[in-house]
Design a protein around this motif. Sequence first.
Motif, PDB file in Angstrom:
ATOM      1  N   GLN A 126       0.277  -8.072   0.887  1.00  0.00           N
ATOM      2  CA  GLN A 126       0.938  -9.163   0.172  1.00  0.00           C
ATOM      3  C   GLN A 126       2.396  -8.806  -0.095  1.00  0.00           C
ATOM      4  N   SER A 127       2.638  -7.576  -0.461  1.00  0.00           N
ATOM      5  CA  SER A 127       4.005  -7.103  -0.720  1.00  0.00           C
ATOM      6  C   SER A 127       3.982  -5.578  -0.640  1.00  0.00           C
ATOM      7  N   TYR A 128       5.131  -4.984  -0.647  1.00  0.00           N
ATOM      8  CA  TYR A 128       5.242  -3.529  -0.643  1.00  0.00           C
ATOM      9  C   TYR A 128       5.885  -3.064  -1.939  1.00  0.00           C
ATOM     10  N   ASN A 129       5.273  -2.094  -2.595  1.00  0.00           N
ATOM     11  CA  ASN A 129       5.933  -1.375  -3.678  1.00  0.00           C
ATOM     12  C   ASN A 129       6.561  -0.153  -3.030  1.00  0.00           C
ATOM     13  N   MET A 130       7.843   0.013  -3.191  1.00  0.00           N
ATOM     14  CA  MET A 130       8.528   1.132  -2.548  1.00  0.00           C
ATOM     15  C   MET A 130       9.104   2.048  -3.600  1.00  0.00           C
ATOM     16  N   GLU A 131       9.303   3.290  -3.211  1.00  0.00           N
ATOM     17  CA  GLU A 131       9.873   4.262  -4.127  1.00  0.00           C
ATOM     18  C   GLU A 131      10.742   5.245  -3.361  1.00  0.00           C
ATOM     19  N   LYS A 132      11.649   5.844  -4.061  1.00  0.00           N
ATOM     20  CA  LYS A 132      12.411   6.968  -3.557  1.00  0.00           C
ATOM     21  C   LYS A 132      12.322   8.030  -4.648  1.00  0.00           C
TER      22      LYS A 132
END
Length: 160
Positions: free
Chosen positions: A151-157
């Motif tokens: 459905q969507s992407y949770n992204m992190e750095k």
Amino acid sequence: MPENIKIRNLIYNDYVIVNRGYQTLHSEHVEGRPDIYKEMKDIFLEEEYSKMLTDPDYIMIGAEEDGRLTGFLIAKRKITPVNPMLHRNRTFFVDALFVEQDCRRKGTAKRLYEYLAAKAEEEECARIDLKVWGFNKGALAFYQSMGFQIQSYNMEKKLI
């Protein structure tokens, strides 16, 4: 798929098994993301479980095989908050799906999901939502096999 898997509502006496399942799920999260999750005891308190059993927003079902609770699914009914940019939808959000290790790959999770999907259709829900961590390849494969899509992407750095 075994015919002897019976889907039923969870009851108060299932708490010990459900709590152990939540602890197992939490341990998998600690192992997969130790930078986020901490080891802890009693993450699912009996009082909280008891309240959820009587809360009409929760769907709490178990899979029973030969009188033994072998898995469970807990989901919450949700309605999209009032927002002029969003359509109002009724959904189910899966909080937990757990199957005992020795009962996996026997159709238990599929039966639990199919029960929830039928309930969602009966209640005219727009969809079933859930969150899966990227490290949980088994869960990702299962949900994709049940027709779930990203459905969507949770992204992190990571900074530290």
